[in-house]
Write a protein that holds these residues in place. Structure first.
Motif, PDB file in Angstrom:
ATOM      1  N   PHE A 150       7.743  -5.619   4.345  1.00 42.92           N
ATOM      2  CA  PHE A 150       6.828  -6.386   3.514  1.00 42.92           C
ATOM      3  C   PHE A 150       7.627  -7.150   2.472  1.00 42.92           C
ATOM      4  O   PHE A 150       8.580  -6.617   1.887  1.00 42.92           O
ATOM      5  N   VAL A 151       7.246  -8.379   2.213  1.00 43.27           N
ATOM      6  CA  VAL A 151       7.840  -9.153   1.126  1.00 43.27           C
ATOM      7  C   VAL A 151       7.417  -8.517  -0.195  1.00 43.27           C
ATOM      8  O   VAL A 151       6.240  -8.207  -0.386  1.00 43.27           O
ATOM      9  N   PRO A 152       8.348  -8.274  -1.114  1.00 47.17           N
ATOM     10  CA  PRO A 152       7.982  -7.605  -2.372  1.00 47.17           C
ATOM     11  C   PRO A 152       7.038  -8.450  -3.227  1.00 47.17           C
ATOM     12  O   PRO A 152       7.080  -9.675  -3.203  1.00 47.17           O
ATOM     13  N   SER A 153       6.186  -7.741  -3.971  1.00 53.65           N
ATOM     14  CA  SER A 153       5.234  -8.397  -4.876  1.00 53.65           C
ATOM     15  C   SER A 153       5.273  -7.691  -6.226  1.00 53.65           C
ATOM     16  O   SER A 153       5.614  -6.499  -6.310  1.00 53.65           O
ATOM     17  N   THR A 154       4.918  -8.415  -7.272  1.00 54.20           N
ATOM     18  CA  THR A 154       4.895  -7.822  -8.613  1.00 54.20           C
ATOM     19  C   THR A 154       3.679  -6.930  -8.816  1.00 54.20           C
ATOM     20  O   THR A 154       3.641  -6.120  -9.733  1.00 54.20           O
ATOM     21  N   ARG A 155       2.657  -7.060  -7.965  1.00 47.92           N
ATOM     22  CA  ARG A 155       1.449  -6.251  -8.056  1.00 47.92           C
ATOM     23  C   ARG A 155       1.120  -5.643  -6.698  1.00 47.92           C
ATOM     24  O   ARG A 155       1.340  -6.266  -5.662  1.00 47.92           O
ATOM     25  N   GLU A 156       0.596  -4.429  -6.725  1.00 53.59           N
ATOM     26  CA  GLU A 156       0.193  -3.766  -5.505  1.00 53.59           C
ATOM     27  C   GLU A 156      -1.198  -4.228  -5.083  1.00 53.59           C
ATOM     28  O   GLU A 156      -2.077  -4.411  -5.931  1.00 53.59           O
ATOM     29  N   PRO A 157      -1.437  -4.418  -3.785  1.00 52.11           N
ATOM     30  CA  PRO A 157      -2.783  -4.771  -3.322  1.00 52.11           C
ATOM     31  C   PRO A 157      -3.775  -3.661  -3.635  1.00 52.11           C
ATOM     32  O   PRO A 157      -3.446  -2.479  -3.564  1.00 52.11           O
ATOM     33  N   ALA A 158      -4.988  -4.030  -4.003  1.00 47.87           N
ATOM     34  CA  ALA A 158      -6.015  -3.055  -4.351  1.00 47.87           C
ATOM     35  C   ALA A 158      -6.354  -2.174  -3.155  1.00 47.87           C
ATOM     36  O   ALA A 158      -6.651  -2.672  -2.073  1.00 47.87           O
ATOM     37  N   GLY A 159      -6.298  -0.864  -3.379  1.00 49.05           N
ATOM     38  CA  GLY A 159      -6.706   0.074  -2.338  1.00 49.05           C
ATOM     39  C   GLY A 159      -5.715   0.244  -1.214  1.00 49.05           C
ATOM     40  O   GLY A 159      -6.006   0.941  -0.244  1.00 49.05           O
ATOM     41  N   LEU A 160      -4.535  -0.379  -1.295  1.00 45.49           N
ATOM     42  CA  LEU A 160      -3.555  -0.288  -0.213  1.00 45.49           C
ATOM     43  C   LEU A 160      -2.369   0.535  -0.705  1.00 45.49           C
ATOM     44  O   LEU A 160      -1.550   0.061  -1.485  1.00 45.49           O
ATOM     45  N   THR A 161      -2.274   1.764  -0.248  1.00 44.84           N
ATOM     46  CA  THR A 161      -1.210   2.658  -0.668  1.00 44.84           C
ATOM     47  C   THR A 161       0.064   2.403   0.125  1.00 44.84           C
ATOM     48  O   THR A 161       0.071   1.642   1.101  1.00 44.84           O
ATOM     49  N   ALA A 162       1.153   3.066  -0.290  1.00 47.32           N
ATOM     50  CA  ALA A 162       2.410   2.946   0.437  1.00 47.32           C
ATOM     51  C   ALA A 162       2.254   3.454   1.867  1.00 47.32           C
ATOM     52  O   ALA A 162       2.823   2.893   2.809  1.00 47.32           O
ATOM     53  N   ALA A 163       1.460   4.511   2.049  1.00 52.84           N
ATOM     54  CA  ALA A 163       1.209   5.030   3.398  1.00 52.84           C
ATOM     55  C   ALA A 163       0.430   4.027   4.236  1.00 52.84           C
ATOM     56  O   ALA A 163       0.691   3.876   5.436  1.00 52.84           O
ATOM     57  N   ASP A 164      -0.517   3.310   3.609  1.00 53.27           N
ATOM     58  CA  ASP A 164      -1.267   2.274   4.323  1.00 53.27           C
ATOM     59  C   ASP A 164      -0.336   1.165   4.786  1.00 53.27           C
ATOM     60  O   ASP A 164      -0.430   0.685   5.927  1.00 53.27           O
ATOM     61  N   ARG A 165       0.563   0.734   3.913  1.00 54.48           N
ATOM     62  CA  ARG A 165       1.492  -0.338   4.275  1.00 54.48           C
ATOM     63  C   ARG A 165       2.407   0.099   5.417  1.00 54.48           C
ATOM     64  O   ARG A 165       2.703  -0.688   6.320  1.00 54.48           O
ATOM     65  N   GLN A 166       2.850   1.345   5.372  1.00 55.64           N
ATOM     66  CA  GLN A 166       3.687   1.863   6.455  1.00 55.64           C
ATOM     67  C   GLN A 166       2.939   1.836   7.779  1.00 55.64           C
ATOM     68  O   GLN A 166       3.481   1.430   8.822  1.00 55.64           O
ATOM     69  N   GLN A 167       1.674   2.225   7.754  1.00 49.13           N
ATOM     70  CA  GLN A 167       0.869   2.237   8.970  1.00 49.13           C
ATOM     71  C   GLN A 167       0.675   0.829   9.516  1.00 49.13           C
ATOM     72  O   GLN A 167       0.705   0.613  10.734  1.00 49.13           O
ATOM     73  N   LEU A 168       0.479  -0.138   8.629  1.00 52.25           N
ATOM     74  CA  LEU A 168       0.310  -1.515   9.067  1.00 52.25           C
ATOM     75  C   LEU A 168       1.591  -2.048   9.707  1.00 52.25           C
ATOM     76  O   LEU A 168       1.549  -2.776  10.709  1.00 52.25           O
ATOM     77  N   LEU A 169       2.730  -1.690   9.140  1.00 54.50           N
ATOM     78  CA  LEU A 169       3.998  -2.134   9.719  1.00 54.50           C
ATOM     79  C   LEU A 169       4.248  -1.496  11.079  1.00 54.50           C
ATOM     80  O   LEU A 169       4.865  -2.112  11.953  1.00 54.50           O
ATOM     81  N   VAL A 170       3.782  -0.276  11.258  1.00 51.72           N
ATOM     82  CA  VAL A 170       3.923   0.378  12.565  1.00 51.72           C
ATOM     83  C   VAL A 170       3.186  -0.419  13.636  1.00 51.72           C
ATOM     84  O   VAL A 170       3.665  -0.558  14.773  1.00 51.72           O
ATOM     85  N   LYS A 171       2.012  -0.988  13.285  1.00 49.31           N
ATOM     86  CA  LYS A 171       1.274  -1.819  14.238  1.00 49.31           C
ATOM     87  C   LYS A 171       2.102  -3.034  14.659  1.00 49.31           C
ATOM     88  O   LYS A 171       2.160  -3.384  15.839  1.00 49.31           O
ATOM     89  N   VAL A 172       2.736  -3.674  13.686  1.00 49.10           N
ATOM     90  CA  VAL A 172       3.570  -4.840  14.002  1.00 49.10           C
ATOM     91  C   VAL A 172       4.774  -4.411  14.830  1.00 49.10           C
ATOM     92  O   VAL A 172       5.167  -5.093  15.789  1.00 49.10           O
ATOM     93  N   ARG A 173       5.360  -3.284  14.479  1.00 46.37           N
ATOM     94  CA  ARG A 173       6.515  -2.791  15.234  1.00 46.37           C
ATOM     95  C   ARG A 173       6.152  -2.542  16.693  1.00 46.37           C
ATOM     96  O   ARG A 173       6.939  -2.855  17.606  1.00 46.37           O
TER      97      ARG A 173
END
Length: 292
Positions: free
Chosen positions: A75-98
């Protein structure tokens, strides 16, 4: 005596009115106003080309991409975290792309890069450091842009009561999500392909539940947009393969032999010339057996 009682009654009415106004102001504070907009984004352009970047002239010649490729996904870094999207959620989304990339025959391995490896506005220097550390040829950067709009409906006047703020779904919430995967060849800093995904959804809520509703829509929006982007990624990869054959924008090199890439490697797939050789060998074998 009568005057004293009347004065006391007037004071009581004034006090009651003041308390009512305070209560109404408290109810109104549950909501930010007629309309409210907030958003969060991560920009691949801001990350790769921070302020003060000196643009280098394009390299002459055709970039050489070694296959099967070693790919980094992040993920491209951001100064703010998306609402309701945890680090575990982001990992899961990247697994889909992988998983989408892993199905391709030109991939040797693909690594999900931790957020801590990326610096805000780190530029290509940061990207090249990661590539050297992980032994990568190609990086896939996932960026996003999400905007949430919240506003009143005609029933919002009921928020002037405590019961209304808790029970009346008079607030409209709309969340728009856009994600994009951009794939770069690190050594030449060449953009190979891009794939977007988007989603828009809305839901009503009470004034008290605005935050929860926006977080839920935001999480669902990311998941749907990533699914859309994964589908588009398959199309973008196929289009890239066509452009390489027809336009020669990049040169695909077999990382083992140093020759032109013919589809060997990942996924056990065979190139056209290998398939032809195999069929020819089988035909010769069958002919020899018949003669024997």
């Amino acid at each position: 005596m009568h005057q004293i009682v009347s004065a006391a009654r007037r004071c009581a009415r004034v006090a009651a009115l003041a308390l009512t106004l305070v209560a109404l102001a408290g109810c109104a504070s549950f909501f930010d106003g007629p309309t409210h907009r907030s958003g969060v984004s991560s920009s691949v352009v801001d990350y790769l080309y921070p302020p003060g970047t000196q643009f280098e002239p394009a390299q002459e010649g055709v970039p050489e991409v070694r296959l099967p490729a070693r790919v980094g996904l992040m993920f491209v870094p951001s100064t703010r975290e998306p609402a309701g999207l945890t680090a575990a959620d982001r990992q899961q989304l990247l697994v889909k792309v992988r998983d989408t990339f892993k199905a391709q025959p030109f991939i040797e391995r693909i690594e999900i890069i931790p957020d801590t490896y990326l610096r805000s506005r780190g530029g290509f220097d940061n990207l090249e450091q990661i590539a050297r550390l992980q032994g990568l040829d190609i990086v896939a950067l996932v960026s996003y842009d999400q905007v949430a709009d919240t506003g009143d409906t005609a029933a919002s006047f009921l928020y002037w009561t405590i019961i209304g703020a808790y029970t009346v779904p008079a607030t409209r919430n709309q969340v728009s999500t856009f994600v994009e995967t951009t794939v770069f060849h690190v050594a030449s800093r060449t953009l190979l392909l891009r794939a977007p995904g988007q989603d828009q959804r809305d839901a009503g809520s009470t004034a008290i539940r605005v935050g929860d509703t926006r977080e839920r829509l935001g999480r669902q929006g990311f998941q749907a947009a990533m699914d859309d982007m994964s589908t588009n990624l398959d199309v973008a990869i196929a289009d890239f393969s066509t452009r390489v054959r027809e336009e020669g924008q990049v040169k695909l090199v077999d990382r083992r032999s140093g020759g032109s890439w013919r589809g060997r490697g990942g996924g056990g797939s065979l190139g056209l010339w290998e398939l032809g050789a195999l069929l020819g060998a089988l035909a010769l074998l069958l002919t020899a057996r018949r003669r024997g």
